[in-house]
Design a protein around this motif. Structure first.
Motif, mmCIF file in Angstrom:
data_model
loop_
_atom_site.group_PDB
_atom_site.id
_atom_site.type_symbol
_atom_site.label_atom_id
_atom_site.label_comp_id
_atom_site.label_asym_id
_atom_site.label_seq_id
_atom_site.Cartn_x
_atom_site.Cartn_y
_atom_site.Cartn_z
ATOM 1 N N ARG A 4 0.828 -1.085 0.062
ATOM 2 C CA ARG A 4 -0.345 0.138 -0.453
ATOM 3 C C ARG A 4 0.808 1.044 -0.127
ATOM 4 O O ARG A 4 2.077 1.095 0.518
ATOM 5 C CB ARG A 4 -1.198 0.057 1.544
ATOM 6 N N VAL A 5 0.124 2.606 -0.354
ATOM 7 C CA VAL A 5 1.104 3.357 -0.339
ATOM 8 C C VAL A 5 0.019 4.668 0.255
ATOM 9 O O VAL A 5 -1.193 4.853 0.222
ATOM 10 C CB VAL A 5 1.232 3.532 -2.191
ATOM 11 N N ILE A 6 1.033 4.850 0.965
ATOM 12 C CA ILE A 6 0.417 5.806 2.750
ATOM 13 C C ILE A 6 0.581 7.050 2.581
ATOM 14 O O ILE A 6 2.198 7.088 2.637
ATOM 15 C CB ILE A 6 -0.772 5.410 3.347
ATOM 16 N N LEU A 7 0.146 8.185 2.184
ATOM 17 C CA LEU A 7 0.636 9.595 2.555
ATOM 18 C C LEU A 7 0.178 9.962 3.466
ATOM 19 O O LEU A 7 -0.788 10.392 3.966
ATOM 20 C CB LEU A 7 0.022 10.322 0.985
ATOM 21 N N ILE A 8 1.287 10.650 4.395
ATOM 22 C CA ILE A 8 1.547 11.218 5.391
ATOM 23 C C ILE A 8 1.371 12.863 5.504
ATOM 24 O O ILE A 8 2.367 12.469 5.651
ATOM 25 C CB ILE A 8 2.234 10.105 6.851
ATOM 26 N N ALA A 55 3.923 -0.590 4.248
ATOM 27 C CA ALA A 55 3.334 0.251 3.638
ATOM 28 C C ALA A 55 4.707 1.490 3.044
ATOM 29 O O ALA A 55 5.530 1.083 3.687
ATOM 30 C CB ALA A 55 2.555 1.240 3.871
ATOM 31 N N THR A 56 4.333 1.524 1.588
ATOM 32 C CA THR A 56 5.228 2.449 1.364
ATOM 33 C C THR A 56 4.989 3.870 1.309
ATOM 34 O O THR A 56 4.478 4.423 1.589
ATOM 35 C CB THR A 56 5.104 2.929 -0.720
ATOM 36 N N VAL A 57 5.846 4.713 2.757
ATOM 37 C CA VAL A 57 5.138 5.848 2.987
ATOM 38 C C VAL A 57 5.312 7.194 2.417
ATOM 39 O O VAL A 57 7.046 7.115 2.258
ATOM 40 C CB VAL A 57 5.744 6.106 4.670
ATOM 41 N N VAL A 58 4.547 7.767 2.008
ATOM 42 C CA VAL A 58 5.496 9.092 1.417
ATOM 43 C C VAL A 58 4.866 10.170 2.454
ATOM 44 O O VAL A 58 3.999 10.147 3.200
ATOM 45 C CB VAL A 58 4.408 9.845 0.236
ATOM 46 N N LEU A 59 6.679 10.734 3.321
ATOM 47 C CA LEU A 59 6.637 11.690 4.225
ATOM 48 C C LEU A 59 6.620 12.977 3.836
ATOM 49 O O LEU A 59 6.986 13.196 2.764
ATOM 50 C CB LEU A 59 7.570 11.679 5.090
#
Length: 246
Positions: free
Chosen positions: A17-21, A41-45
């Protein structure tokens, strides 16, 4: 306030999952980013201080999580064109979004409404309300490409109940609750999209210290202890749940 939720996520809950935080440079956002990465998850910081985002990035890499990405954005000054460029970058690099968590917040301190400076009114609206709208609105095409997309607005007690001296922060948070509910109602026919709000309760963060300077911080729980509901909502175990205030 939803602080007693007990949940043990599967180790691969957020795999692929790609999650933007937003607000991922520290506090709840930083803690959540690390927890999401630990679950696959692949996290977009995102945040406005690159140094802080890099610290979160390093923690994820050191823990051998999927390589995260850093996408800085100053929510207080961002223009609509910058939001569009932000969404275009996500499209180009990831192609979709499976999660979007609005964890960034601006809070200067408690005050009477009549004492608010115009600049503070505008800054708080920009970060706490306009940013969640703009990012959700412009990321909808990316969220629609996911089989199960979860959008979460982090709120607090001030967004659920009108309280004296909460100033523009309380007003903006209350409006952000309505924003999330509006999206949930308008897009309820799209079963792969869900929108919820979460009040994680008091946490030991720099944001809280501004309003409770006399508080003994060691008595306040760390953000890492307030992640269960957020992780549950981001994963498939909460599929189909939308329009709720937890």
């Amino acid at each position: 306030m939803d602080t007693d939720f007990s949940y043990s996520p599967a180790s691969d809950l957020l795999q692929e999952r790609v999650i933007l935080i937003t607000g991922a440079g520290g506090g709840l956002g930083g803690a959540l980013a690390q927890a999401c990465a630990a679950l696959g998850a692949t996290v977009v910081l995102s945040g406005h201080t690159v140094r802080k985002l890099e610290a979160t990035y390093d923690c994820i890499v050191e823990a051998r999580g999927p390589q995260p990405a850093i996408l800085p954005m100053n929510l207080m000054t961002a223009t609509w064109a910058e939001y569009e460029a932000f969404a275009a970058s996500l499209e180009q690099n990831f192609g979709r979004l499976d999660g979007l968590v609005h964890a960034a917040a601006h809070f200067k301190g408690f005050s009477r409404l009549e004492d608010l400076e115009p600049r503070e009114w505008l800054d708080s609206l920009q970060v706490n309300l306009t940013a969640p709208y703009a990012l959700t609105r412009l990321c909808l095409p990316l969220l629609r490409k996911s089989a199960d997309a979860s959008v979460i607005q982090v709120t607090d007690e001030g967004g659920r109940k009108v309280r004296a001296y909460n100033g523009i922060y309380g007003i903006a948070k209350r409006a952000a609750e309505a924003l999330a509910n509006g999206f949930a109602l308008e897009l309820k026919h799209e079963a792969n999209l869900r929108f919820n709000t979460v009040d994680p309760g008091p946490m030991r963060t720099a944001l809280r210290a501004r309003g409770y300077a006399a508080e003994v911080l060691h008595d306040v729980p760390l953000p890492e202890t307030r992640l269960s509901r957020l992780l549950w909502l981001l994963g498939g175990d909460a599929r189909g749940i939308s329009g709720r205030a937890f």
